[in-house]
Each structure stands twice: as C-alpha cells, then as structure tokens.
Design a protein around this motif. Structure first.
Motif, PDB file in Angstrom:
ATOM      1  N   ARG A 103       4.866 -40.926   3.674  1.00  0.00           N
ATOM      2  CA  ARG A 103       4.268 -40.783   2.345  1.00  0.00           C
ATOM      3  C   ARG A 103       3.483 -39.481   2.241  1.00  0.00           C
ATOM      4  O   ARG A 103       3.575 -38.771   1.225  1.00  0.00           O
ATOM      5  CB  ARG A 103       3.347 -41.973   2.080  1.00  0.00           C
TER       6      ARG A 103
ATOM      7  N   THR B  13       6.590 -31.211  -2.637  1.00  0.00           N
ATOM      8  CA  THR B  13       6.097 -32.050  -1.546  1.00  0.00           C
ATOM      9  C   THR B  13       5.763 -31.199  -0.328  1.00  0.00           C
ATOM     10  O   THR B  13       6.218 -30.055  -0.197  1.00  0.00           O
ATOM     11  CB  THR B  13       7.151 -33.104  -1.148  1.00  0.00           C
TER      12      THR B  13
ATOM     13  N   PHE C 238       8.808 -42.635  -0.664  1.00  0.00           N
ATOM     14  CA  PHE C 238       9.147 -41.586  -1.622  1.00  0.00           C
ATOM     15  C   PHE C 238      10.446 -40.857  -1.257  1.00  0.00           C
ATOM     16  O   PHE C 238      10.722 -39.787  -1.781  1.00  0.00           O
ATOM     17  CB  PHE C 238       7.985 -40.595  -1.800  1.00  0.00           C
TER      18      PHE C 238
ATOM     19  N   ARG D  61      11.053 -38.930  -4.604  1.00  0.00           N
ATOM     20  CA  ARG D  61      10.194 -39.607  -5.577  1.00  0.00           C
ATOM     21  C   ARG D  61      10.284 -41.121  -5.459  1.00  0.00           C
ATOM     22  O   ARG D  61      11.061 -41.657  -4.681  1.00  0.00           O
ATOM     23  CB  ARG D  61      10.461 -39.102  -6.994  1.00  0.00           C
ATOM     24  N   ALA D  62       9.443 -41.808  -6.218  1.00  0.00           N
ATOM     25  CA  ALA D  62       9.299 -43.258  -6.082  1.00  0.00           C
ATOM     26  C   ALA D  62      10.569 -43.985  -6.488  1.00  0.00           C
ATOM     27  O   ALA D  62      11.172 -43.677  -7.526  1.00  0.00           O
ATOM     28  CB  ALA D  62       8.122 -43.740  -6.923  1.00  0.00           C
TER      29      ALA D  62
ATOM     30  N   ALA E 116       5.403 -37.603  -0.720  1.00  0.00           N
ATOM     31  CA  ALA E 116       4.903 -37.980  -2.045  1.00  0.00           C
ATOM     32  C   ALA E 116       4.804 -36.756  -2.953  1.00  0.00           C
ATOM     33  O   ALA E 116       4.404 -35.680  -2.509  1.00  0.00           O
ATOM     34  CB  ALA E 116       3.544 -38.653  -1.924  1.00  0.00           C
TER      35      ALA E 116
END
Length: 265
Positions: free
Chosen positions: A254, A200, A150, A96-97, A258
């Motif tokens: 990504r 993901t 991510f 995750r971010a 993501a």
C-alpha cells in the motif's frame, strides 16, 4: 536458404520493454521470430528485430481473447515450422483501488495475464511434448509473492502465473520440455504509465533495466532452470516475502502503490 534452418521462437508482448528485449536476444542467438502484441507498434518492432539474418513475422492481436490466441497460433502454424522457444511475456497492469476499477479493465488484465497466457502455453506445449523438445519462458513477477494493495488484480494474476509455471514444470519433468518462470521486479517499461501508477512511489522509483532482466531470463531458460528472480534487491525482497505475514506485506505494498504516494518525501 540460411533462414530455413534457423529455429523458431515465439515472443508475446514484444513491442516494447522486457518482451522486445527478449525478442532481440532470440534474434541475436540465431532464432527466427514470430512476435505478437495488441498494438501496431509490433510492426515497427519487427523491423528493428530483423537483424543478424533473422526472419521476423509480426502479429497484431489481442491475446486477452481466445480467438486472438487462435489467430496467433494460426500464424505460427503458417510458418510450417515447430516452435523451439515460446516466450509468454504478454501482460497488463492495473493500479488504484479495486472497487474504483471498471469491470472491463480488470477483466482484461485477468484475461491477458492468465487466460490468454495459459491457453497459448497449452497449445504450444502440447506440440513440444509430442516432439519431446522445446523451451518455454513465462514472465511471472515477484509481485506474485505479495498481496498487492492498490494493485490487487495484477498481483493476483502473477501469483497464479508463478504457481502455474512451477506446476506444469513438474508435470513435464520426465520430458525434454523445460518451463522457466522469469520473475522481475519493477522494471523501466511503459507498464506503470499504462497502469495509471505514475503518481505512486513505485511508479516514480528507480527501476531495473529491461535489457538486464531479459538477459537473466533468457539465460535461465537456456539452462533449463525452473525459475529466476532478476536482480539482487528483488531476490532479497522475494525471500523476505516468503516469511512475512500477508497482512504486513499488503500494508507495505500500500505504501508503494497507493495513489499520491509518489508525491511524498
């Protein structure tokens, strides 16, 4: 008495996945074991690994803290035997971010993957250097070749570990101590679930067998190789990464990592 003459191998992150498979190979190949992980399942792993005459000591310890590494090293010293093989496999993932992550979470990834790993390697390798004998296998990753959008902290730690392994191998080139870096790709372990990446594309994709990855790494270590990438797809991916601009690699990552990408066709 037979156990007393068996060489000693230390394996971290050995409760499951690649670490467990590496420990299983070591037991099969005639090593006694000190195995470590930060979860109680390490004791069940010890029971399963007590085969082929292997004596297995389990240490439940958090290797993200220097005190935890000291505790493990004290257990190793308690055997009264030199470490012939160190398999530094303990590691943590985090998806995750980055801006959405808690400091405690990314700090634990950094401290487990980097600080705890290199502290343990330094302590064991010093003793190996003094004896001029020993083998060390460090689990890096092909993730270290690409900016991990991510998965930024994890990929960054593996870039460090990959580089670190090559560097200390060079420093020890005039000794009989070998350093091998195992660089797997996505492997069928609990990694992606623990890293909160099951939604993901990479989390849902078909992955490599941890037993195959472990066999590749163990053989490379015994052969004294500097590094090994497991699986032909991963070899191709790492080769391409070496000639691809970092921005392109980050965008590719990504698309794989993501959140929500696993739900798209």
């Amino acid at each position: 008495m037979a156990n007393a003459v068996r060489p000693l191998a230390v394996v971290t992150g050995a409760s499951s996945g690649i670490g467990f498979e590496l420990a299983k190979i070591a037991a099969r190949e005639g090593y006694d074991l000190v195995i470590a992980a930060d979860e109680p399942e390490i004791r069940e792993a010890a029971t399963r690994l007590s085969t082929n005459g292997a004596n297995v000591k389990a240490v439940e310890v958090d290797l993200s803290h220097l005190e935890g590494v000291d505790q493990l090293y004290a257990a190793i010293e308690g055997t009264g035997r030199p470490v012939e093989v160190l398999i530094a496999n303990a590691g943590r993932g985090l998806g995750r971010a980055f801006l959405d992550q808690d400091v405690a979470d990314w700090r634990r990834v950094v401290d487990t993957n980097i600080t705890g790993t290199i502290y343990l390697v330094q302590k064991v390798a010093r003793e190996m250097q003094a004896r001029d004998q020993g083998r060390i296998l460090i689990t890096g990753s092909i993730a270290g070749f690409m900016p991990g959008a991510f998965q930024a902290v994890y990929n960054g730690t593996k870039a460090f570990i990959d580089s670190f392994s090559f560097a200390i191998r060079n420093e020890l080139k005039n000794t009989k101590v070998t350093i091998t870096c195992l660089m797997p790709g996505a492997t069928e372990t609990e990694f992606f679930e623990r890293a909160d990446m099951m939604d993901t594309k990479v989390g849902q994709a078909e992955k490599d067998d941890p037993a195959d990855v472990a066999e590749t790494g163990f053989k490379a270590m015994l052969a004294g190789e500097g590094d090994v990438v497991s699986g032909w797809k991963n070899k191709l991916q790492s080769a391409i990464a070496n000639i691809t601009p970092a921005g392109v690699l980050a965008e590719q990552h990504r698309k794989m990592a993501a959140p929500g990408t696993g739900n798209k066709n």
